[in-house]
Design a protein around this motif. Structure first.
Motif, short mmCIF file in Angstrom:
data_model
loop_
_atom_site.label_atom_id
_atom_site.label_comp_id
_atom_site.label_asym_id
_atom_site.label_seq_id
_atom_site.Cartn_x
_atom_site.Cartn_y
_atom_site.Cartn_z
N ASP A 198 2.38 -8.58 -4.47
CA ASP A 198 3.19 -9.53 -4.37
C ASP A 198 3.83 -9.11 -3.23
O ASP A 198 3.75 -8.32 -2.26
CB ASP A 198 4.17 -9.49 -5.75
CG ASP A 198 4.97 -7.97 -5.72
OD1 ASP A 198 4.85 -7.48 -5.00
OD2 ASP A 198 5.31 -7.97 -6.99
N GLU A 199 5.15 -10.16 -2.94
CA GLU A 199 5.85 -9.92 -1.77
C GLU A 199 6.36 -8.75 -1.71
O GLU A 199 6.39 -8.11 -0.41
CB GLU A 199 7.08 -10.90 -1.70
CG GLU A 199 7.78 -11.16 -0.62
CD GLU A 199 7.07 -11.66 0.69
OE1 GLU A 199 7.68 -11.56 1.71
OE2 GLU A 199 5.86 -12.23 0.63
N VAL A 200 7.02 -7.93 -2.50
CA VAL A 200 7.52 -6.59 -2.50
C VAL A 200 6.53 -5.50 -2.26
O VAL A 200 6.76 -4.83 -1.19
CB VAL A 200 8.08 -6.14 -3.73
CG1 VAL A 200 8.89 -4.63 -3.75
CG2 VAL A 200 9.42 -7.24 -4.01
N GLY A 201 5.34 -5.75 -2.71
CA GLY A 201 4.53 -4.76 -2.27
C GLY A 201 3.69 -5.03 -1.14
O GLY A 201 3.42 -4.02 -0.43
N ARG A 202 3.75 -6.06 -0.53
CA ARG A 202 3.12 -6.44 0.62
C ARG A 202 4.34 -5.86 1.90
O ARG A 202 3.76 -5.11 2.86
CB ARG A 202 3.08 -7.79 0.91
CG ARG A 202 2.65 -8.32 2.33
CD ARG A 202 2.47 -9.88 2.55
NE ARG A 202 3.93 -10.33 2.71
CZ ARG A 202 4.74 -10.45 3.71
NH1 ARG A 202 4.32 -9.89 4.80
NH2 ARG A 202 6.03 -10.92 3.64
#
Length: 386
Positions: A16-20
């Motif tokens: 997700d955006e945080v992981g990216r």
């Protein structure tokens, strides 16, 4: 090496955006550890040059031209289209390819990559012009400004590096009114930040919105939602689409020069309003300020909030859509925004503690912080009367 790179690509596709952003941060940390002193010096020198070359490329419409092609385009073809010197284009394009802004496919042949398409879009192009023409001079003026002001924090809208860079005594917003070309670029940049994602999972709003009857509002009924400084009305439009029962109960407010040019928006009342004056709409359920308070120092923000508080009922709430910085470990995108707000406007991105302090200074209290984009700490700060 190829196996490791493939694993990173696979991980990024499922994140997700945080992981990216965590992957990017980890890769950046590895790059910093491997970097020699010479590498650092080259990277610093290149960071200033790159924006200038991209700005030059935008003037020549290079990104638009290359992005419009199905395949590769040659330097000679680009020279005919742009009327620029082939020798100059050869050097510019080679530099842009080496910085991954375009893709080199052969000797003096190039084609678009992901970055090219971003820069070819009018919003990406506007960011380039805004960054180079407006923000660039401010960054250049910043060291001398702080030296002249004894390295004090900025708490004024009229004594910032912006005034020194652009040789004016006006605040940024006053200056933009007199420089429509710069204001147009800013408006295009701001549209990138528009969206309705703030409503997702925000029970405080959702429950209240669903409780509104699906009938036309009574003449004496108070508005449900007031978008203060709402520009083109994007948030009211999105809210009306998600909750059609709110149509007729939505108010859009902004300065006359913004409101007077707008076409009619169904179900939305548009009115001219300066948020440094008393709020004329009383008793609304929600007063919404999106990316407003980070533009201003604390003193001005306190005034804005007090003007809103004076119009509130006991069950009214202020919804501040802004960044809430963590105390430690903030990502560079958020810290960059904080410095940019400071040197260009006299504003700031605030921490949890600073939001509580600001609320208290205006006679309010922070009731809830709803973070809807964890990667950039973008949140709704719910403020209620004390």
């Amino acid at each position: 090496m190829d196996v490791i790179i493939d694993q990173i690509h696979a991980l990024a596709k499922t994140s997700d955006e945080v992981g990216r952003l965590e992957i990017q941060r980890a890769l950046h940390d590895v790059q910093m550890e491997m970097q020699s002193p010479k590498d650092l010096m080259y990277n610093l020198a290149n960071s200033q040059l790159l924006l200038g070359i991209i700005r030059l490329g935008a003037d020549l419409k290079l990104f638009r031209i290359i992005a419009s092609q199905n395949g590769s385009v040659t330097v000679s073809q680009l020279a005919k289209t742009t009327q620029a010197s082939p020798l100059l284009l050869e050097r510019l394009l080679r530099y842009l390819a080496s910085n991954s802004m375009i893709k080199e496919t052969g000797l003096n042949e190039y084609q678009a990559n992901k970055n090219t398409h971003i820069l070819a879009d009018e919003k990406g192009e506007a960011m380039v012009y805004h960054g180079f023409d407006f923000h660039g001079p401010i960054v250049s003026a910043m060291p001398e400004f702080f030296k002249e002001n004894n390295y004090q924090d900025i708490d004024s809208t009229t004594n910032t590096p912006f005034q020194k860079a652009h040789n004016t005594t006006l605040s940024s917003f006053e200056w933009f009114v007199q420089h429509p070309k710069h204001f147009e670029s800013l408006q295009k940049v701001m549209t990138v930040l528009e969206g309705a994602e703030w409503t997702v999972g925000f029970d405080h709003l959702d429950l209240a919105a669903k409780a509104v009857p699906s009938i036309s509002p009574r003449p004496s009924e108070k508005p449900f939602f007031v978008d203060v400084g709402g520009g083109h009305g994007h948030q009211c439009i999105q809210l009306g689409k998600k909750y059609p029962n709110l149509l007729g109960r939505l108010v859009l407010q902004d300065l006359p020069e913004a409101i007077n040019k707008l076409p009619l928006i169904e179900g939305v009342k548009a009115e001219a309003y300066d948020f440094f004056k008393r709020q004329p709409v009383t008793g609304a359920k929600f007063y919404y300020l999106r990316r407003i308070l980070h533009d201003w120092p604390d003193k001005e923000c306190t005034k804005i909030l007090q003007n809103t508080l004076d119009a509130m009922d006991a069950d009214s709430r202020i919804l501040i859509d802004d960044v809430v910085l963590p105390d430690t470990g903030a990502v560079w995108q958020a810290t960059m925004a904080d410095i940019s707000m400071m040197i260009g406007l006299g504003g700031k991105e605030r921490t949890v503690h600073q939001w509580h302090s600001l609320a208290g200074s205006a006679g309010l209290r922070v009731e809830q912080i709803h973070t809807y984009t964890a990667s950039t700490y973008t949140s709704i700060v719910v403020m209620a009367p004390k």
